[in-house]
Write a protein that holds these residues in place. Sequence first.
Motif, short mmCIF file in Angstrom:
data_model
loop_
_atom_site.label_atom_id
_atom_site.label_comp_id
_atom_site.label_asym_id
_atom_site.label_seq_id
_atom_site.Cartn_x
_atom_site.Cartn_y
_atom_site.Cartn_z
N ALA A 38 -5.54 7.43 -4.38
CA ALA A 38 -4.04 8.12 -4.97
C ALA A 38 -3.87 8.56 -2.96
N ILE A 39 -4.88 8.94 -2.25
CA ILE A 39 -4.35 10.08 -1.14
C ILE A 39 -4.49 8.39 0.09
N HIS A 40 -4.78 7.34 -0.18
CA HIS A 40 -4.41 6.28 0.10
C HIS A 40 -3.51 5.81 0.35
N ILE A 41 -2.98 5.55 -1.12
CA ILE A 41 -1.06 6.01 -1.29
C ILE A 41 -0.47 6.63 -0.65
N LEU A 42 -0.42 7.66 -0.81
CA LEU A 42 0.19 8.93 -0.36
C LEU A 42 0.39 8.33 1.29
N ALA A 43 -0.26 7.92 1.47
CA ALA A 43 -1.17 8.45 2.97
C ALA A 43 -0.12 6.91 3.78
N TYR A 44 -0.58 6.02 3.19
CA TYR A 44 0.65 4.76 3.40
C TYR A 44 2.25 4.62 2.83
N HIS A 50 8.32 0.11 6.11
CA HIS A 50 7.89 -1.36 6.15
C HIS A 50 7.55 -1.38 4.57
N ASP A 51 7.00 -2.15 4.10
CA ASP A 51 6.99 -2.79 2.82
C ASP A 51 5.91 -2.02 1.79
N LEU A 52 7.22 -1.08 0.78
CA LEU A 52 5.79 -0.87 -0.16
C LEU A 52 5.46 -0.92 -1.19
N SER A 53 5.98 -1.96 -1.45
CA SER A 53 5.86 -3.35 -2.57
C SER A 53 4.11 -1.94 -3.22
N SER A 54 4.02 -2.71 -4.76
CA SER A 54 2.50 -1.85 -5.06
C SER A 54 1.59 -3.10 -4.42
N ALA A 56 -2.62 -4.38 -1.23
CA ALA A 56 -3.42 -5.79 -0.16
C ALA A 56 -4.31 -4.03 0.26
N SER A 57 -3.44 -3.52 0.79
CA SER A 57 -4.29 -2.00 1.84
C SER A 57 -5.21 -1.91 1.18
N ILE A 58 -5.29 -1.17 0.05
CA ILE A 58 -6.64 -0.20 -0.74
C ILE A 58 -7.94 -1.67 -1.06
N GLY A 59 -7.30 -2.45 -1.37
CA GLY A 59 -8.58 -3.40 -1.91
C GLY A 59 -8.38 -3.53 -3.38
N SER A 60 -7.10 -3.98 -4.36
CA SER A 60 -7.24 -3.77 -5.22
C SER A 60 -6.02 -4.61 -5.92
N ASN A 61 -5.37 -4.04 -7.36
CA ASN A 61 -3.97 -4.51 -7.47
C ASN A 61 -3.43 -4.39 -7.68
N ALA A 62 -2.56 -4.65 -8.12
CA ALA A 62 -0.95 -4.42 -7.49
C ALA A 62 -0.60 -2.93 -9.21
N VAL A 68 -2.13 0.52 -8.23
CA VAL A 68 -1.42 1.61 -7.33
C VAL A 68 -0.35 1.19 -8.49
N ARG A 69 0.11 0.89 -9.47
CA ARG A 69 1.49 1.20 -10.45
C ARG A 69 0.90 1.85 -11.27
N ASN A 70 -0.36 2.41 -11.76
CA ASN A 70 -0.91 3.27 -12.90
C ASN A 70 -0.93 4.71 -11.64
N LEU A 71 -1.03 4.62 -10.91
CA LEU A 71 -1.57 5.97 -9.90
C LEU A 71 -0.26 6.79 -9.72
N MET A 72 -0.09 5.38 -9.04
CA MET A 72 1.74 6.26 -8.83
C MET A 72 2.69 6.71 -9.53
N LEU A 73 2.20 6.46 -11.28
CA LEU A 73 2.60 7.56 -12.05
C LEU A 73 2.41 8.67 -12.21
N ASP A 74 1.44 8.67 -12.20
CA ASP A 74 0.30 9.71 -12.45
C ASP A 74 0.85 10.64 -11.34
N LEU A 75 1.22 10.49 -9.95
CA LEU A 75 1.49 11.25 -8.42
C LEU A 75 3.05 11.55 -9.16
N ARG A 76 3.72 10.22 -9.67
CA ARG A 76 5.28 10.88 -9.94
C ARG A 76 4.97 11.55 -11.37
#
Length: 137
Positions: free
Chosen positions: A10-16, A23-27, A32-38, A41-49
């Motif tokens: 989650a911190i990675h997402i916010l910093a990115y 730049h490209d801010l798609s999930s 790709a930066s986290i080394g995870s799947n989209a 990222v989308r689930n964590l972004m829902l929590d952050l939102r």
Amino acid sequence: MRVSYKLSDAIHILAYIEIFKQHDLSSKAIAASIGSNASVVRNLMLDLRAANLLTTHQGIAAPELAKSPNDISIYAVYCAINMTHKLLHIDPKTNPNCLVGGHIQDTLNQFYDGIETAAYDHMKTISLAHVIQDILK
């Protein structure tokens, strides 16, 4: 024992999002930066939102921080993510007929509560801006 990387991610997402806001801010790109799947990222972004740390617009890959990085503490991110909010865990299956097993849970709970309070207080002093500054140095 399973370890959760949700806080780190989650911190990675916010910093990115802050560092690469032009730049490209798609999930997919963030994943790709986290080394995870989209989907992670989308689930964590829902929590952050939901915690008002991030704004998103359906159908547009342009998430933005809802607050200044100076105003987002690591503790706020920790509270935002959907996980068990305990830093330290005690084995619940000790032998109650043993002197140690019968008392270890209550004893450790009082010590662990103090440790967690100190950790949370420290997390409140570390902002996303601190993380970003350290990444960029």
